[in-house]
Design a protein around this motif. Structure first.
Motif, PDB file in Angstrom:
ATOM      1  N   ALA A   1      76.533  50.204   9.159  1.00 30.74           N
ATOM      2  CA  ALA A   1      77.248  51.409   9.577  1.00 30.74           C
ATOM      3  C   ALA A   1      77.344  51.499  11.094  1.00 30.74           C
ATOM      4  N   ALA A   2      76.270  51.137  11.788  1.00 33.72           N
ATOM      5  CA  ALA A   2      76.291  51.177  13.247  1.00 33.72           C
ATOM      6  C   ALA A   2      77.318  50.199  13.804  1.00 33.72           C
ATOM      7  N   GLN A   3      77.430  49.023  13.202  1.00 29.32           N
ATOM      8  CA  GLN A   3      78.418  48.054  13.665  1.00 29.32           C
ATOM      9  C   GLN A   3      79.840  48.576  13.433  1.00 29.32           C
ATOM     10  N   ARG A   4      80.067  49.237  12.317  1.00 31.42           N
ATOM     11  CA  ARG A   4      81.376  49.819  12.055  1.00 31.42           C
ATOM     12  C   ARG A   4      81.678  50.960  13.029  1.00 31.42           C
ATOM     13  N   LEU A   5      80.655  51.726  13.370  1.00 29.60           N
ATOM     14  CA  LEU A   5      80.850  52.815  14.324  1.00 29.60           C
ATOM     15  C   LEU A   5      81.212  52.254  15.700  1.00 29.60           C
ATOM     16  N   LEU A   6      80.532  51.192  16.116  1.00 29.96           N
ATOM     17  CA  LEU A   6      80.843  50.558  17.397  1.00 29.96           C
ATOM     18  C   LEU A   6      82.255  49.973  17.383  1.00 29.96           C
ATOM     19  N   ALA A   7      82.670  49.441  16.251  1.00 29.18           N
ATOM     20  CA  ALA A   7      84.038  48.911  16.146  1.00 29.18           C
ATOM     21  C   ALA A   7      85.064  50.028  16.282  1.00 29.18           C
ATOM     22  N   LEU A   8      84.757  51.195  15.734  1.00 26.82           N
ATOM     23  CA  LEU A   8      85.647  52.348  15.890  1.00 26.82           C
ATOM     24  C   LEU A   8      85.729  52.763  17.357  1.00 26.82           C
ATOM     25  N   CYS A   9      84.590  52.766  18.044  1.00 27.70           N
ATOM     26  CA  CYS A   9      84.577  53.143  19.460  1.00 27.70           C
ATOM     27  C   CYS A   9      85.414  52.170  20.298  1.00 27.70           C
ATOM     28  N   ALA A  10      85.476  50.917  19.873  1.00 26.73           N
ATOM     29  CA  ALA A  10      86.238  49.914  20.626  1.00 26.73           C
ATOM     30  C   ALA A  10      87.737  50.172  20.592  1.00 26.73           C
ATOM     31  N   THR A  11      88.185  51.047  19.698  1.00 28.82           N
ATOM     32  CA  THR A  11      89.623  51.352  19.603  1.00 28.82           C
ATOM     33  C   THR A  11      90.021  52.532  20.478  1.00 28.82           C
ATOM     34  N   LEU A  12      89.076  53.145  21.163  1.00 31.45           N
ATOM     35  CA  LEU A  12      89.338  54.378  21.921  1.00 31.45           C
ATOM     36  C   LEU A  12      90.032  54.090  23.243  1.00 31.45           C
ATOM     37  N   GLY A  13      90.871  55.033  23.649  1.00 30.91           N
ATOM     38  CA  GLY A  13      91.554  54.937  24.935  1.00 30.91           C
ATOM     39  C   GLY A  13      91.297  56.163  25.790  1.00 30.91           C
ATOM     40  N   PRO A  14      91.816  56.191  27.016  1.00 29.70           N
ATOM     41  CA  PRO A  14      91.527  57.280  27.956  1.00 29.70           C
ATOM     42  C   PRO A  14      92.064  58.637  27.521  1.00 29.70           C
ATOM     43  N   GLU A  15      93.040  58.687  26.632  1.00 29.00           N
ATOM     44  CA  GLU A  15      93.605  59.954  26.180  1.00 29.00           C
ATOM     45  C   GLU A  15      92.894  60.509  24.955  1.00 29.00           C
ATOM     46  N   ASP A  16      91.950  59.766  24.415  1.00 32.42           N
ATOM     47  CA  ASP A  16      91.285  60.170  23.173  1.00 32.42           C
ATOM     48  C   ASP A  16      90.100  61.085  23.453  1.00 32.42           C
ATOM     49  N   GLN A  17      89.794  61.946  22.477  1.00 29.07           N
ATOM     50  CA  GLN A  17      88.636  62.837  22.551  1.00 29.07           C
ATOM     51  C   GLN A  17      87.659  62.454  21.442  1.00 29.07           C
ATOM     52  N   VAL A  18      86.400  62.246  21.829  1.00 22.78           N
ATOM     53  CA  VAL A  18      85.344  61.937  20.868  1.00 22.78           C
ATOM     54  C   VAL A  18      84.374  63.108  20.817  1.00 22.78           C
ATOM     55  N   ILE A  19      83.999  63.512  19.605  1.00 19.77           N
ATOM     56  CA  ILE A  19      82.901  64.465  19.424  1.00 19.77           C
ATOM     57  C   ILE A  19      81.783  63.726  18.713  1.00 19.77           C
ATOM     58  N   ALA A  20      80.639  63.642  19.373  1.00 20.54           N
ATOM     59  CA  ALA A  20      79.469  62.962  18.808  1.00 20.54           C
ATOM     60  C   ALA A  20      78.494  64.003  18.284  1.00 20.54           C
ATOM     61  N   LEU A  21      78.098  63.860  17.034  1.00 16.31           N
ATOM     62  CA  LEU A  21      77.185  64.786  16.365  1.00 16.31           C
ATOM     63  C   LEU A  21      75.828  64.111  16.248  1.00 16.31           C
ATOM     64  N   ILE A  22      74.862  64.577  17.032  1.00 20.70           N
ATOM     65  CA  ILE A  22      73.581  63.892  17.166  1.00 20.70           C
ATOM     66  C   ILE A  22      72.452  64.823  16.741  1.00 20.70           C
ATOM     67  N   SER A  23      71.553  64.314  15.915  1.00 22.32           N
ATOM     68  CA  SER A  23      70.367  65.091  15.536  1.00 22.32           C
ATOM     69  C   SER A  23      69.195  64.156  15.311  1.00 22.32           C
ATOM     70  N   GLY A  24      68.029  64.731  15.139  1.00 20.27           N
ATOM     71  CA  GLY A  24      66.833  63.939  14.910  1.00 20.27           C
ATOM     72  C   GLY A  24      66.986  63.022  13.710  1.00 20.27           C
ATOM     73  N   GLY A  25      66.389  61.866  13.782  1.00 18.44           N
ATOM     74  CA  GLY A  25      66.554  60.850  12.761  1.00 18.44           C
ATOM     75  C   GLY A  25      67.564  59.797  13.149  1.00 18.44           C
ATOM     76  N   GLY A  26      68.363  60.096  14.175  1.00 23.54           N
ATOM     77  CA  GLY A  26      69.372  59.162  14.616  1.00 23.54           C
ATOM     78  C   GLY A  26      68.806  57.859  15.140  1.00 23.54           C
TER      79      GLY A  26
END
Length: 415
Positions: free
Chosen positions: A93-118
């Motif tokens: 899952a982490a590798q797939r998440l990193l692959a998704l991040c690799a598609t991002l550009g300067p006009e994109d908005q990311v919201i990261a949802l972080i909690s304990g256990g991460g």
């Protein structure tokens, strides 16, 4: 007053205050016109994703949570993995998440949802480190008694996402991290090992912690840590468009419980929301304080509230949950005092490696244990507090609470 029911209700009030469906929406900005990608990891992350979609509608993204903690989302993919020791599902899952991040550009908005256990769920080992290495390292750290802050220093050295590296992977997109704190002091760099914020953790510090806490490591893993690059600092250009906000914290939940207790005519004394240390040592200190208060004239009940994150240094074959161990050590210290009751639970519903939130102890705990031929001292000696409280029906079992703001401890002293 039914003290056990009252204390359990206070715990549930603390958990409810940290429900992402309530605490997250006020921090969401207007939905951007362009591409919005939601990512995240943690025990509460699926519930957080559910809250995001309740506000925005279906969204693109991927969130990793603990087995059994998934929530229904229309667009965001929710995937489950192991905690507290990572598994292959987390790595994939982490590798797939990193692959998704690799598609991002300067006009994109990311919201990261972080909690304990991460820390465990977002598992992306650096080159030279295998999943088996990460599993062994996590298990050794959990058994060492090292504070969570120290564990995170070590984990960052062998991860491709922790310590700001996930934020760097999102650049040049705009990044907003919404975070549930489960660490003493609410340090963003420590929550889930700080994947989206700058880090101060160095390889030298990690090795010093490993040596101090006598964590046994294979030579190749020690070499990887020694060769880890410098941490990603605040002035790193890749973090220029990254911001982070804490949407729920231990202090918020303790205040919610305090308000409920005060409404019932109880005097509340806060002992702190960021207490750390060995669970049994903290319990002995709190038991002594409770006995001192009970020995003075009281005009109304007194409630001692505290939060933070205790640790257990494994000495036996028990599961070793810090909240159950705290409750057991406190019960031994109180020696059946007729007017003192207590509860100790983890707000995520999981105490250590047990699918149990924690335990209640009261004036009859030691007497009932004797009647069942169960030794509290033996249970404490082998870190088997969960089995001790299970034998008397005094475990607190909630199932997944879908949030995580760490330990909740309450000691009620009656007049």
């Amino acid at each position: 007053m039914d003290a056990k029911a009252f204390l359990t209700d206070l715990f549930h009030a603390a958990v409810a205050r940290a429900d992402p469906m309530l605490c997250l929406p006020p921090h969401l900005p207007p939905r951007p016109a362009g591409r919005l990608v939601v990512i995240g990891a943690g025990k509460a992350s699926a519930r957080m994703a559910e809250a995001v979609e309740a506000a925005y509608g279906p969204c693109e993204g991927l969130v990793i949570t603990r087995y059994g903690y998934a929530r229904p989302c229309a667009g965001i993919e929710i995937t489950e993995a192991a905690h507290p020791v990572p598994d292959q599902a987390g790595v994939d899952a982490a590798q797939r998440l990193l692959a998704l991040c690799a598609t991002l550009g300067p006009e994109d908005q990311v919201i990261a949802l972080i909690s304990g256990g991460g820390s465990s769920l977002l598992c992306a080992p650096v080159d030279g480190v295998t999943l088996a290495d990460k599993q062994a390292l996590n298990a050794a750290l959990l058994a060492s008694g090292m504070p969570i802050s120290g564990m995170n220093v070590v984990r960052k050295q062998v991860s491709a996402v922790k310590g700001g590296k996930l934020a760097a992977a999102c650049a040049p997109a705009r990044l907003l991290s919404l975070v549930l704190s489960d660490v003493p002091g609410d340090d963003l760099s420590e929550i889930a090992s700080g994947p989206t914020v700058a880090s101060r953790a160095t390889a030298k510090e990690a090795l010093a912690l490993i040596d101090h806490w006598r964590v046994a490591l294979p030579d190749h893993l020690r070499a990887v840590i020694a060769a880890a690059p410098p941490p990603i600092a605040k002035d790193d250009a890749r973090l220029a468009n990254a911001t982070a906000l804490i949407v729920a914290a231990p202090s918020h939940s303790l205040l919610a419980a305090a308000a409920q207790a005060q409404a019932a005519g109880i005097e509340v004394r806060m002992l702190g929301d960021a207490l750390e240390g060995e669970a049994r040592d903290l319990a002995q200190s709190h038991a002594a304080l409770a006995l001192q208060i009970a020995g003075a004239p009281l005009t109304c009940p007194v409630l001692l509230l505290s939060g933070g994150e205790c640790t257990v240094t494994r000495q036996g074959n028990g599961i070793g949950g810090p909240n159950a161990e705290y409750a057991l050590a406190a019960a031994i210290g109180l020696q059946g005092h007729p007017r003192i009751h207590l509860i100790a639970c983890d707000t995520d519903g999981v105490d250590g490696a047990a699918e149990v939130a924690g335990a209640y102890a009261g004036p009859q705990t030691l007497k009932r244990a004797k009647g069942l031929n169960v030794s509290p001292q033996d249970a404490l000696g082998c870190n088997d507090a969960h089995r001790f409280f299970a034998s008397m029906g005094d475990q607190v079992v909630t199932g997944p609470t879908l949030t995580n703001v760490n330990d909740f401890r309450a000691i009620l002293i009656m007049p």
